[in-house]
Write an enzyme that holds these catalytic residues in place. Structure first.
Site, PDB file in Angstrom:
ATOM      1  N   HIS A  58       0.790  -1.233   0.000  1.00  0.00           N
ATOM      2  CA  HIS A  58       0.000   0.000   0.000  1.00  0.00           C
ATOM      3  C   HIS A  58       0.825   1.287   0.000  1.00  0.00           C
ATOM      4  CE1 HIS A  58      -3.469   2.415   0.263  1.00  0.00           C
ATOM      5  NE2 HIS A  58      -4.234   1.608   0.949  1.00  0.00           N
ATOM      6  N   TYR A  91     -14.750   5.960   8.154  1.00  0.00           N
ATOM      7  CA  TYR A  91     -13.705   6.396   7.204  1.00  0.00           C
ATOM      8  C   TYR A  91     -14.137   6.001   5.802  1.00  0.00           C
ATOM      9  CZ  TYR A  91      -8.944   6.543   5.135  1.00  0.00           C
ATOM     10  OH  TYR A  91      -7.832   6.810   4.364  1.00  0.00           O
ATOM     11  N   THR A 133      -4.582  10.530  -0.842  1.00  0.00           N
ATOM     12  CA  THR A 133      -5.907  10.199  -0.339  1.00  0.00           C
ATOM     13  C   THR A 133      -6.300  11.124   0.795  1.00  0.00           C
ATOM     14  OG1 THR A 133      -7.288   8.363   0.468  1.00  0.00           O
ATOM     15  CG2 THR A 133      -5.077   8.535   1.365  1.00  0.00           C
TER      16      THR A 133
END
Length: 746
Positions: free
Chosen positions: A468, A580, A593
């Site tokens: 990630h 979230y 992001t």
């Protein structure tokens, strides 16, 4: 060692008669072709730098400006208003040019300066237009004048842009004011706190604003002045690379194959086409081709580290390492590691040749060397022990050479000996098992440090697991969409399920990697196995309706799903929680992001009293203020409490970005399942969803068995029921339509 001998271009022996030199013309030919390919890439990069440097103009526009100026000069007109004459006066005397030559040179210099000025002006206009973002909030049929002006972006970018053409024109992410951020934060937590708790947070926020907040804000604004993006580097380092817990499940995420079809049941063939498609995508990235599906200019910086990238462990922080393009992939099969070359003499092997090489690996009967089979568990456990072992056992010798082959490979491939997918008598259970397999596998048969790892199963199903820190899910999803579409619709298979193309049978076999491993990986494996066993995954396609019916009611499909998730969570736990939703900030340069807090006053009120809702986002500003406070060595009770709040409902939509690649009208069976991730909080849920076509939404739900209050299957049922209840509430005719067509229900 045949491949080693073929790599030697020449050999020589010393004899009493002199030196006997033996040239390998085949090897020399391969060296020549590889060098030629390398030079072609360099020339292509230089060409692209020039094209990007003058965008939104083109290099040929310079010639147009020069011809236009010369033509006006020929017609006895001076468009420069005397500047050309001034330039001519200041030309060096050493230039032995005629009067006409001096005039032409002066025109060339003036034209170049004019051309560069026009480029800067166009780029400034483009940057102003790209700084306007209110277009996304316009109501249907009510477009403001500013938004109409914004459509000039298409005019300024009408010339086909390259992948990175917009980079210098994208605006920088602005730093919000302290006051606005605190007001938004307090508004978002109000429905989650009792009266006393909210008053306490209000007091802490006021104290923070008056004292430490403004001081931290000054440092943050200072960083924003000289940094391309004031958030992204800290986000990458502190959210991802400094984490010492396992990246498997906690950070890495997965992407699935088609839901209903498998293009071939031959494992080697599916691997051949998949690997080929991925290298074709890398070629597009290297050529900086404008990738389909990106109509709105977005930052493409994350694409730079897609291939040839590995997250290497450190004792305090990990490091992302990116290498120049490699011509091989690392392959794992039944405890053994191989290096598979996919280029030969400068050309990419055909899918059929890669299938042939993969089949050689599958047919190889050799056993793993001691400690080799579970070596990958080191990448699945805690980061600090892995860093220590890497330094001690993999810093030299054969282990370093083999580890380099894995880390410098274009990507990692696992040939799994299991069969996965929606199959058998219980397809729902098998889908859940498929998700867990992609998320963590056996904890040692993936290399979780690689930017992404492809998994090809025994029955031809495939998928991937992505690290990630280097990029967010939309980047990998774009890659995976291209791969699936290219595999199924462009490369294709023969009638018997094999790849197309010819085979050069003289290809050297894949190289088996060698290891000398005196260590035990049992500690890392135990940590990873406990984490994997604790994950509860549930994947289900919601078929009752999709975005088509939602949009007919003039509602946002994403807002509809988010509201359904709020309703489902309230029914599941009897309360609301901090929620979230990931949203990208790639409209800004080097943006990644941001957090949308979809659990708002209005959404909670809707769940309780069936009223409207909205979303609020601001969390990155507070995160950066917290990082500044740590650098300054000061404590903030307010920031400490804000950043320690658990995200018990973490959600993310993975939109389909390249619908033009999938003909769902003529081939509705080629529907992607999307992907998912592990839960963020130990007592919470992770929910990923992908809106496929007009009539389906696929959900991926995860939680942990160790929490007695969470159950992925139960929550999945709550989501389905909430979706149905919301649609029935907002569209009473839907209930009657459902009764008339009961076969559509899953």
């Amino acid at each position: 060692m045949a491949e080693a001998h073929q790599a030697v271009a020449f050999q020589f022996t010393i004899t009493p008669e002199g030196i006997d030199l033996h040239l390998s013309y085949q090897a020399l030919s391969q060296i020549y072709l590889s060098g030629l390919r390398s030079w072609k890439k360099r020339i292509s990069r230089i060409k692209n730098r020039i094209i990007k440097g003058v965008y939104p103009a083109s290099p040929s526009s310079w010639l147009f400006v020069v011809i236009a100026i010369l033509a006006t000069m020929y017609m006895q007109s001076d468009p420069s208003m005397g500047l050309i004459a001034k330039i001519r006066e200041h030309l060096p005397l050493s230039l032995s040019l005629s009067a006409q030559g001096q005039t032409v040179l002066s025109v060339l210099l003036f034209s170049t300066l004019l051309w560069l000025s026009l480029i800067l002006a166009l780029r400034f206009c483009l940057k102003l237009l790209l700084s306007y973002h209110r277009w996304m909030f316009e109501l249907h049929g009510r477009i403001s004048t500013k938004t109409k002006v914004w459509t000039l972006v298409r005019l300024l970018s009408s010339r086909k842009p390259l992948l990175y053409s917009y980079q210098t024109s994208l605006p920088h992410l602005p730093v919000p004011s302290i006051k606005d951020t605190l007001e938004r934060y307090l508004e978002s937590v109000k429905p989650l706190l009792d009266v006393d708790g909210f008053q306490r947070m209000t007091r802490l926020a006021a104290e923070f604003e008056k004292s430490l907040g403004n001081r931290l804000q000054k440092y943050l604004k200072l960083k924003a002045l000289w940094a391309t993006n004031y958030v992204s580097d800290w986000w990458e380092e502190y959210v991802y690379l400094r984490s010492r817990s396992p990246i498997m499940v906690n950070s890495n995420y997965y992407g699935m194959d088609f839901l209903y079809v498998t293009p071939t049941s031959t494992q080697a063939a599916r691997a051949g086409n998949t690997i080929t498609a991925l290298f074709l995508y890398r070629r597009k990235v290297n050529r900086e081709d404008r990738i389909p599906g990106t109509v709105i200019p977005l930052c493409a910086a994350q694409c730079e580290r897609m291939f040839n990238t590995t997250r290497t462990p450190g004792e305090e922080t990990d490091v992302l390492q990116h290498w120049q393009d490699s011509e091989f992939v690392a392959v794992y099969h039944r405890g053994r590691y191989f290096r598979l070359w996919v280029y030969r003499a400068g050309r990419l092997l055909s899918p059929r040749e890669i299938q042939y090489q993969i089949q050689r690996i599958l047919d190889d009967p050799s056993p793993p060397s001691p400690g080799e089979d579970k070596l990958g568990a080191l990448t699945a456990g805690n980061r600090t022990p892995w860093a220590q072992m890497r330094k001690q056992f993999f810093s030299s010798g054969v282990n370093k050479r083999s580890l380099d082959c894995i880390e410098k490979a274009a990507f990692f491939v696992t040939l799994d000996d299991q069969e996965e997918g929606m199959m058998g008598e219980n397809p729902s259970v098998n889908l859940d098992r498929y998700a867990k397999s992609l998320l963590h596998g056996k904890c040692y048969d993936r290399w979780f440090d690689k930017s992404f790892s492809v998994v090809v199963y025994k029955n031809g199903k495939n998928g991937l697991n992505a690290e990630h820190s280097w990029a967010d899910a939309p980047i990998v999803a774009h890659l995976w969409e291209f791969t699936l579409a290219t595999d199924a619709f462009h490369l294709g298979y023969t009638a018997d399920g094999n790849c197309k193309g010819e085979i050069e049978h003289s290809l050297p076999p894949p190289q088996r990697l060698s290891w000398d491993i005196p260590l035990q990986v049992s500690e890392s494996l135990a940590v990873a196995q406990a984490l994997a066993d604790d994950v509860d995954c549930h994947v289900f396609p919601f078929r009752e309706f999709g975005k088509g019916r939602i949009k007919k009611m003039k509602l946002s499909p994403d807002s509809f799903v988010q509201l359904a998730l709020q309703l489902a969570y309230y029914r599941d736990r009897g309360t609301f929680c901090l929620t979230y939703e990931a949203s990208m900030t790639r409209l800004f340069r080097e943006g990644r992001t941001e957090t949308v807090r979809s659990s708002s006053n209005e959404s909670c009120a809707f769940v309780l009293a069936l009223e409207a809702g909205e979303v609020i986002y601001f969390i990155l500003h507070l995160f950066c203020l917290y990082v500044v406070s740590k650098y300054l060595g000061v404590e903030s009770p307010f920031l400490k409490e804000v950043l320690s709040e658990p995200w018990r409902l973490s959600t993310s939509q993975t939109p389909v970005q390249q619908m033009e690649l999938f003909d769902l009208v003529n081939h509705p069976e080629f529907i992607s399942l999307g992907g998912g991730f592990g839960p963020v909080a130990d007592d919470g849920y992770g929910v990923s969803y992908i809106i496929m076509g007009e009539e389906m939404i696929n959900f991926h739900v995860s939680c942990k068995h160790s929490c007695t209050e969470t159950d992925s299957h139960k929550f999945g049922s709550q989501i389905s029921q909430a979706m149905m209840d919301l649609m029935t509430l907002l569209n009473p005719d839907f209930k009657e339509a459902t009764k008339a067509n009961p076969d559509k229900q899953s």
